[in-house]
Scaffold this motif. Structure first.
Motif, PDB file in Angstrom:
ATOM      1  N   GLN A  11      50.494  37.973  47.686  1.00 48.77           N
ATOM      2  CA  GLN A  11      50.751  37.452  46.349  1.00 48.77           C
ATOM      3  C   GLN A  11      50.617  38.469  45.161  1.00 48.77           C
ATOM      4  O   GLN A  11      49.949  39.482  45.298  1.00 48.77           O
ATOM      5  CB  GLN A  11      49.679  36.462  46.211  1.00 48.77           C
ATOM      6  CG  GLN A  11      48.330  37.095  45.688  1.00 48.77           C
ATOM      7  CD  GLN A  11      47.120  36.223  45.379  1.00 48.77           C
ATOM      8  OE1 GLN A  11      46.419  35.479  46.277  1.00 48.77           O
ATOM      9  NE2 GLN A  11      47.065  35.844  44.029  1.00 48.77           N
ATOM     10  N   LEU A  12      51.298  38.152  44.155  1.00 51.81           N
ATOM     11  CA  LEU A  12      51.175  38.926  43.018  1.00 51.81           C
ATOM     12  C   LEU A  12      50.009  38.164  42.043  1.00 51.81           C
ATOM     13  O   LEU A  12      49.676  37.298  42.020  1.00 51.81           O
ATOM     14  CB  LEU A  12      52.483  38.531  42.055  1.00 51.81           C
ATOM     15  CG  LEU A  12      54.036  39.104  42.484  1.00 51.81           C
ATOM     16  CD1 LEU A  12      54.767  38.523  41.442  1.00 51.81           C
ATOM     17  CD2 LEU A  12      53.918  40.334  42.938  1.00 51.81           C
ATOM     18  N   VAL A  13      49.402  39.206  41.418  1.00 54.78           N
ATOM     19  CA  VAL A  13      48.342  38.758  40.503  1.00 54.78           C
ATOM     20  C   VAL A  13      48.336  39.157  39.274  1.00 54.78           C
ATOM     21  O   VAL A  13      47.334  38.332  38.626  1.00 54.78           O
ATOM     22  CB  VAL A  13      46.963  39.604  41.193  1.00 54.78           C
ATOM     23  CG1 VAL A  13      46.819  39.252  42.802  1.00 54.78           C
ATOM     24  CG2 VAL A  13      46.891  41.272  41.337  1.00 54.78           C
ATOM     25  N   VAL A  63      39.248  39.637  46.401  1.00 58.13           N
ATOM     26  CA  VAL A  63      40.086  39.321  47.613  1.00 58.13           C
ATOM     27  C   VAL A  63      40.607  37.858  47.510  1.00 58.13           C
ATOM     28  O   VAL A  63      41.652  37.541  48.132  1.00 58.13           O
ATOM     29  CB  VAL A  63      39.368  39.539  48.947  1.00 58.13           C
ATOM     30  CG1 VAL A  63      39.181  41.000  48.942  1.00 58.13           C
ATOM     31  CG2 VAL A  63      38.304  38.888  48.964  1.00 58.13           C
ATOM     32  N   THR A  64      39.836  37.164  46.787  1.00 57.79           N
ATOM     33  CA  THR A  64      40.562  35.683  46.673  1.00 57.79           C
ATOM     34  C   THR A  64      40.123  35.085  45.168  1.00 57.79           C
ATOM     35  O   THR A  64      39.262  35.491  44.606  1.00 57.79           O
ATOM     36  CB  THR A  64      39.594  34.704  47.726  1.00 57.79           C
ATOM     37  OG1 THR A  64      40.421  33.611  47.708  1.00 57.79           O
ATOM     38  CG2 THR A  64      38.365  34.755  47.432  1.00 57.79           C
ATOM     39  N   GLN A  65      40.909  33.925  44.778  1.00 62.02           N
ATOM     40  CA  GLN A  65      40.609  33.220  43.305  1.00 62.02           C
ATOM     41  C   GLN A  65      40.826  34.258  42.390  1.00 62.02           C
ATOM     42  O   GLN A  65      39.825  34.485  41.403  1.00 62.02           O
ATOM     43  CB  GLN A  65      39.021  32.727  43.328  1.00 62.02           C
ATOM     44  CG  GLN A  65      38.777  32.101  44.726  1.00 62.02           C
ATOM     45  CD  GLN A  65      39.600  30.598  44.682  1.00 62.02           C
ATOM     46  OE1 GLN A  65      39.898  30.009  43.713  1.00 62.02           O
ATOM     47  NE2 GLN A  65      39.792  30.235  45.838  1.00 62.02           N
ATOM     48  N   ILE A  66      41.828  35.195  42.390  1.00 62.76           N
ATOM     49  CA  ILE A  66      42.174  36.161  41.433  1.00 62.76           C
ATOM     50  C   ILE A  66      42.742  35.626  40.324  1.00 62.76           C
ATOM     51  O   ILE A  66      43.827  34.854  40.335  1.00 62.76           O
ATOM     52  CB  ILE A  66      42.945  37.232  42.178  1.00 62.76           C
ATOM     53  CG1 ILE A  66      42.070  37.784  43.331  1.00 62.76           C
ATOM     54  CG2 ILE A  66      43.011  38.271  41.241  1.00 62.76           C
ATOM     55  CD1 ILE A  66      42.881  38.855  44.096  1.00 62.76           C
ATOM     56  N   MET A 126      41.077  41.973  35.662  1.00 68.03           N
ATOM     57  CA  MET A 126      41.235  41.210  36.806  1.00 68.03           C
ATOM     58  C   MET A 126      39.800  40.850  37.288  1.00 68.03           C
ATOM     59  O   MET A 126      38.810  41.553  37.367  1.00 68.03           O
ATOM     60  CB  MET A 126      41.525  42.014  37.895  1.00 68.03           C
ATOM     61  CG  MET A 126      42.092  41.399  39.393  1.00 68.03           C
ATOM     62  SD  MET A 126      42.879  42.328  40.570  1.00 68.03           S
ATOM     63  CE  MET A 126      41.862  44.020  40.529  1.00 68.03           C
ATOM     64  N   GLY A 127      39.748  39.431  37.718  1.00 69.92           N
ATOM     65  CA  GLY A 127      38.498  38.837  38.187  1.00 69.92           C
ATOM     66  C   GLY A 127      38.864  38.076  39.155  1.00 69.92           C
ATOM     67  O   GLY A 127      39.825  37.674  39.662  1.00 69.92           O
ATOM     68  N   GLY A 128      37.761  38.017  40.472  1.00 63.42           N
ATOM     69  CA  GLY A 128      37.964  37.175  40.991  1.00 63.42           C
ATOM     70  C   GLY A 128      36.549  37.330  42.244  1.00 63.42           C
ATOM     71  O   GLY A 128      35.786  37.763  41.705  1.00 63.42           O
TER      72      GLY A 128
END
Length: 403
Positions: free
Chosen positions: A230-232, A272-275, A293-295
């Motif tokens: 995925q793009l973040v 690694v998830t919920q970014i 960037m957070g997650g």
């Protein structure tokens, strides 16, 4: 504009007078020194002008407010001789007539403003035009050494958000969504699938084994193949993505080719998830963005990383550690959404609380005037900021809110 000029020659005379009076009981002793450095730089009061439109007459009124300059502290970077504000001044701040409250120097060195007419020092009642970066020269008190500092003042490109959340609409089409993001695209705000990111006037996404691009969020064209999940996020010059190998990637050619990101030694704590990411102009460096960037990392902990993205230069993602004395952290939660507006970062997740960071991701506080309205409904919220600096919130109960 009244200016007070004082030539370097006059300062030499003053310096020699000070050092010649070392034996006087009522004169401060100043030891000769070859050190030349600015250690502090404080702005005086600043004028800020905003337009207000009457809801009854439709007439525009210009409102003047006076900002306290010390509320916008300047950082002195001794490595690259730059002085700048990390908290942006509000849109409408008058940079043409800026007052300086004080300049602190090391070992009684002498700070002067460099101009095309020579070096000058101004009193606290003289104003300086900071619409462009200005250079200050610092002379050691024995006049054997000189050092130059470039002072840059950054004004927010967006308006301050309004004081109240306003319900714009309720739309049944927007009900019961999951795994969505809210994005500002052109002159609109749209709810899109998670993983769609905006860079300039284009939208990008990963579809199967390809990266795709769109100019309208409806028609998509293949950019090229890529091994991505995925793009973040995006900055002015780069796209960011997670690779199928678990590595964080970046692209400087709009998704055609991808490279591994440089990371600090905390790579195991990458989200690694919920970014979620948000990006803003980084004032201390020309042609640079700051990307936050957070997650959730592999331990299920909320974590934040930051990158300074310079034009045509490689950067590094840096982990923002959680210090033991930090009382203002964000709890682990899903469906994280972040937005940058007016110099601050706003975030919301599925605990349905808005957090505000005023130090670029280090601390996260709940602020009363950004609390969600009591009649906000839904179990998932998505948030973004438009080009005018307004915050937008869409809930999966179909509500659209604006602040």
């Amino acid at each position: 504009m009244k200016r007070f000029y004082q030539t370097l020659y006059a300062l030499i005379v003053v310096s020699l007078t000070m050092t010649s009076c070392l034996n006087s009981d009522d004169t401060e002793t100043i030891e000769p020194s070859n050190e030349a450095a600015i250690t502090g730089f404080v702005l005086g009061n600043l004028n800020c002008y905003t337009n207000s439109t009457s809801s009854t007459t439709g007439n525009d009124t210009i409102i003047k407010t006076v900002l306290t300059g010390s509320n916008y502290p300047l950082t002195v970077n001794q490595t690259n001789n730059r002085i700048y504000n990390t908290t942006e001044l509000p849109q409408g701040t008058d940079l043409e007539h800026v007052l300086i409250s004080s300049i602190s120097t090391k070992s009684n060195s002498i700070a002067l403003l460099k101009t095309d007419k020579g070096d000058m020092v101004l009193s606290t009642t003289d104003s300086i035009d900071f619409r462009q970066p200005r250079v200050f020269r610092v002379y050691s008190n024995d006049l054997s050494n000189v050092r130059e500092y470039t002072v840059t003042l950054k004004v927010s490109a967006t308006k301050s958000t309004s004081s109240q959340w306003t319900k714009v609409a309720e739309d049944s089409v927007l009900k019961n969504w999951t795994n969505k993001s809210l994005v500002a695209f052109g002159d609109s705000v749209q709810l899109v699938d998670k993983g769609i990111v905006i860079k300039g006037q284009k939208a990008y996404r990963v579809n199967g084994t390809n990266v795709e691009q769109s100019s309208d969020l409806t028609n998509w064209n293949v950019v090229g193949p890529a091994a991505l999940t995925q793009l973040v996020g995006a900055s002015t010059d780069e796209l960011y993505a997670l690779g199928t190998d678990g590595m964080l990637k970046y692209s400087q050619d709009n998704g055609l080719t991808w490279n591994d990101e440089a990371l600090d030694d905390k790579a195991s704590l990458l989200p690694v998830t919920q970014i979620a990411t948000t990006t803003w102009t980084y004032a201390p460096i020309d042609s640079a963005d700051c990307v936050l960037m957070g997650g959730l990392n592999q331990n299920g902990e909320m974590c934040f990383w930051r990158k300074i993205a310079q034009h045509n230069k490689d950067g590094k993602w840096v982990y923002i550690p959680v210090e033991s004395n930090n009382r203002f952290t964000m709890p682990a939660q899903n469906n994280l959404s972040m937005a940058y507006a007016g110099g601050d970062i706003y975030a919301v997740g599925d605990n349905l609380t808005i957090y505000v960071s005023r130090d670029k991701g280090i601390t996260w506080k709940t602020v009363s005037n950004y609390a969600l309205p009591s009649d906000a409904q839904g179990t998932q919220y998505a948030m973004t900021a438009d080009a005018q600096g307004n915050l937008w919130l869409v809930t999966n109960a179909g509500q659209i809110w604006k602040k």
